[in-house]
Structures are given as C-alpha cells and as structure tokens.
Enzyme design. Structure first.
Site, mmCIF file in Angstrom:
data_model
loop_
_atom_site.group_PDB
_atom_site.id
_atom_site.type_symbol
_atom_site.label_atom_id
_atom_site.label_comp_id
_atom_site.label_asym_id
_atom_site.label_seq_id
_atom_site.Cartn_x
_atom_site.Cartn_y
_atom_site.Cartn_z
ATOM 1 N N SER A 176 -32.706 -44.213 9.822
ATOM 2 C CA SER A 176 -32.276 -42.843 9.604
ATOM 3 C C SER A 176 -33.475 -42.000 9.191
ATOM 4 O O SER A 176 -34.454 -41.910 9.933
ATOM 5 C CB SER A 176 -31.146 -42.794 8.577
ATOM 6 N N VAL A 248 -16.567 -53.152 23.147
ATOM 7 C CA VAL A 248 -17.583 -52.116 23.017
ATOM 8 C C VAL A 248 -17.910 -51.585 24.410
ATOM 9 O O VAL A 248 -17.585 -52.205 25.423
ATOM 10 C CB VAL A 248 -18.880 -52.644 22.351
ATOM 11 N N ASP A 387 -23.797 -44.621 17.229
ATOM 12 C CA ASP A 387 -24.256 -43.896 16.046
ATOM 13 C C ASP A 387 -23.519 -42.565 15.957
ATOM 14 O O ASP A 387 -23.606 -41.730 16.852
ATOM 15 C CB ASP A 387 -25.767 -43.670 16.142
ATOM 16 N N HIS A 423 -24.138 -45.845 12.610
ATOM 17 C CA HIS A 423 -25.407 -45.366 12.080
ATOM 18 C C HIS A 423 -26.034 -46.387 11.133
ATOM 19 O O HIS A 423 -25.583 -46.545 9.997
ATOM 20 C CB HIS A 423 -25.212 -44.040 11.364
#
Length: 473
Positions: A176, A248, A387, A423
């Site tokens: 991040s 996914v 994210d 994230h």
C-alpha cells in the site's frame, strides 16, 4: 514524472557510518546494547536502547532524526544479539502512516534479521488521517520520501556499530503506502537497497486519492447508491460470468462481466440493481479514464467493498474508507481547508493542480529504473486482482511504462498479479505472497522468481503465481 533531485545534505552515508562507528572502534569491539545510546550520528537523537530477551534476543533502539528544522522522524531499529543473517530489512507503512511498524520490526528480528521502520515523520494513531499535514509542509516531505531515506541511513549505521560489520544485504518491503515507499526508493535512491518488494503500491498517490473521491461521486448521483446488502448478488453474478473452480476470476482482463444482468425486472430487492445502480457499478469497474477502475469478483468479501466503497450509506455519513482518505487528503494536504466540501471538486482542474503541487513529493511514478538496475537491485512488485483500494491495473500500467522506457525489465523487475486477493491481504485467493523469500533467493543466489508458491486461505492449499504478463508458468 521526473523525480526531483535528492535534497542537499542527504547523501551522508559515509559520514554517518564514520560517526556511528567512532565509539565502538575506539575499543575494538561492538558496544553492548545500552551503549548504543552514546553513538554520535548526524542530526539523530537516540532516545533508548534496550535488550529484549527470549529465544532470539535482540537490541531495540528508539531514535529521532532531525534533518531539517521542524522535522522529527521517529524510527526504531531491532538488531539480533545472537545469530544474525547479515540482512537488513526496512519495513514500510500503510495509509498516511503516523506510527512505527514495531510489530513487523520485532518479527523480523526474531527471524534473525536486523530491521527498522519509521512513523514517516509525524505521530498519528489513525493511518487514515492527514490532519497533521495542515500548516506543516516539512512533514509532508518527510512523509513523501525523506523519512524512509533518513531511517535507512541512520539505521544501517546503528546496525554496523552494534554488530561491528555492515549488513551484507539490504531489503525494503511494504504494501500500500509501503509499496509507494518501495518504488520511491528504487526511483529516487537507487543504490539504497539490494532488493525491494512493492506490494499493491499507491505509487501514483495524487491520482489514486482523487480517484477515491471520484468513485464516491458516482454513488451520490440520484438513485445510484449501492447498499452493502447488494454486494453478495453482485459478486455471485460476476463469478458466474467469469469465475473458476476456486471461486475467483483468475485474470479479470479476460472477463467481460456486464452489470446489466442484475437489472431489476420487478420490485427492487437485494438480488437486483436499479438502472441508476447498474450505471454506477459500470463506472466503478471502468474508472474515470485518468485512473483505472475496480475489478469484478471480490465485491462481497470481508473487509472489501462494504468497508471501502459503499460504507453504511452514501456520502460522508456512510464513512466509506475511500471517502475518508479523500476528504482528509484534499482538506489538509491539498487545499488547507478543514471545512472543504468534496462535492465541489472539479476533477480535471483539481487533479492537474494537485499533481503540480504534490506529485513531486508523493508520487513514485517515474519509469526510469535504469540506475536501480545498474546498481544490481532486484524488484518484485505484486498486486491482488481484487484489491478494493488500489486498482491493480495501475501496477500493470507502471510495469508497461518501465518496459517502454528500458525494454524488457525481467532481469531485475518482476510483477505478480494475485487472483482473488484484496488489498494486501484477504479475499478468496492466497493468504499471503512470499515475495520477500523470493527476493532474498534472487538477490543472494541469483535465482530469478519464475514463479511463487503462495499458501491459500481455503482451497486450493497453494497457488502458483506467475510473473506478468503470463497467467501460466
């Protein structure tokens, strides 16, 4: 964006090391832990040095750097007092920082590494808060790049004084804002680290923070707000369109999920979207054009869109994390107006103004990594495909900019995209990314990471991550 030159007085590694070693060299042995308080390091005050016992004992040093007037950069260094790997690992921050990442520093020391981290030059117990920046331009520069560089210089001198030898390998790892710091080091200080891990980097910070406000602006259009209770239906529809057996979307670039399939055909409920909500969702996926949008497939995961995008309601009362970041940034760092109404933002005008003002300080967007590569540095960047905070296509865009600038960068730089991950962590994909292990293997043994095997959260037990642009390896 061309990075400005390093400020005068910062390249002081040789002087710092010489000063830092003076005390211990006089006696010919490394000082005991408590004796590190007596080290003389330019513009650094060591406030404490204490031994921490246990199976892997280490010395914990607490200090402040004051490189310019008004700067007080708090940092900690942990140095093994027993067996030492010879590695120095610097830990990045998250959000707007404000606290030293002491848990991660201690964990690295327990692994046998020397480690350090900083609060980025200001104290705050809420990484989502930038009110400290109001009237303090020096602290904005500390946050932007200076604190990490000052910590690097002073911490390595302390490590060398304590161990009576320099670190053999120097690493930086962060996610991040820590990923932004990681790329900032590679761009601005290319000889500082041998290896760098940049996870989900907020490297184009000025546009990212503007995008946070833009995403929220789409949800306050009449009838456009999407309640968190609708997110399970959205994720289910996205996975039905493009998901795989692991639940996914392995590569969202190959997914053409149309939110219109959720349009209500009767009375509105949590299983469908109104026309205005369909339009808003499509905009969230597409992005504003000057920055990428979000990816389908992880909308309803814990800690995901419900926290960051939808909040508990539209606008600031809903306390969506996106909007909280954008509000504190524009109010305190950009315009210096604590009462600024974000609804008055003109994105085209204000993006240009904020990039001109803060881009040279906050953005780590230069694709020129030639000096880092020449130094022999190795860079692993990774990003979760789901994210909910920093769109992963911005990592792809940066990689492609580097490739356009330097040609194939795979000899020193590899990007991994992580299916299902939110994230920095969470989601349906891997539990974590073993990038630091892979980086150490690359730097120390010359084994480039052609794949990484990551542990899963549920099924499968492990995931094989391949370097971009591959999806199979």
């Amino acid at each position: 964006m061309v990075q400005p030159p390093r400020p005068a007085g910062v390249p002081i590694r040789a002087a710092i090391v010489a000063l830092g070693l003076a005390a211990c060299h006089a006696h010919g042995t490394a000082p005991e832990c408590e004796g590190l308080r007596a080290l003389a390091i330019a513009h650094v005050d060591i406030t404490s040095a204490r031994a921490v016992g246990g199976a892997a004992p280490f010395c914990l040093v607490d200090a402040y750097a004051h490189p310019v007037a008004g700067s007080a950069i708090h940092f900690e260094v942990a140095i093994p007092t027993g067996a030492w790997s010879g590695r120095y690992v610097q830990i990045g921050n998250g959000g707007f920082a404000g606290e030293v990442p002491d848990d991660e520093i201690r964990a690295a020391a327990l692994r046998g590494d020397a480690a350090a981290g900083t609060d980025d030059g200001h104290a705050s117990h809420r990484a989502i808060d930038a009110s400290w920046a109001l009237g303090h331009p020096v602290q904005v520069v500390d946050f932007g790049y200076r604190a990490v560089a000052e910590t690097h210089d002073a911490a390595l001198a302390i490590v060398r004084a304590s161990r009576h030898e320099p670190a053999r390998f120097r690493y930086f790892t962060g996610c991040s804002d820590g990923g932004r710091e990681a790329l900032m080091e590679a761009q601005r200080y290319p000889d500082a680290f041998d290896g760098i891990v940049a996870g989900a980097p907020a490297n184009h910070a000025t546009r990212l923070l503007a995008a946070f406000a833009w995403f929220q602006a789409q949800l306050v259009e009449p009838g456009a707000y999407i309640a968190a209770s609708k997110l399970p239906a959205i994720e289910h529809a996205a996975l039905a369109a493009c998901g795989d057996a692991a639940g996914v979307i392995e590569d969202p670039r190959a997914c053409h999920f149309d939110p219109a399939v959720l349009r209500c055909t009767g009375a509105e409920d949590d299983r469908c979207l109104t026309g205005a909500q369909v339009a808003a969702l499509a905009k969230l996926y597409a992005g504003p054009g000057w920055y990428p949008g979000l990816e389908p497939g992880g909308e309803a995961e814990a800690g995901g869109w419900a926290d960051w995008i939808t909040g508990s309601g539209p606008g600031e009362p809903g306390r969506a994390v996106d909007l909280r970041f954008a509000a504190t940034y524009f109010r305190y760092m950009v315009f210096g107006d604590p009462h600024l109404d974000l609804r008055g933002l003109d994105f085209e005008r204000d993006i240009a103004a904020t990039e001109a003002k803060l881009g040279p300080i906050l953005d780590a967007s230069s694709p020129d990594l030639a000096a880092f590569a020449h130094h022999g540095g190795k860079l692993i960047q990774w990003h979760g495909w789901n994210d909910q905070a920093i769109p992963p296509r911005d990592s792809i865009a940066y990689y492609e900019q580097v490739r356009a600038k330097l040609g194939d960068p795979s000899a020193f730089y590899r990007l991994f995209l992580v299916p299902g991950m939110l994230h920095c962590e969470g989601g349906r994909g891997p539990r974590e990314v073993p990038a630091l292990d892979a980086l150490e293997n690359w730097v120390e043994h010359g084994r480039a990471p052609d794949r990484m095997i990551a542990p899963g959260t549920t099924r499968p037990a492990t995931w094989t991550l391949c370097p971009y642009p591959s999806t199979r390896c």
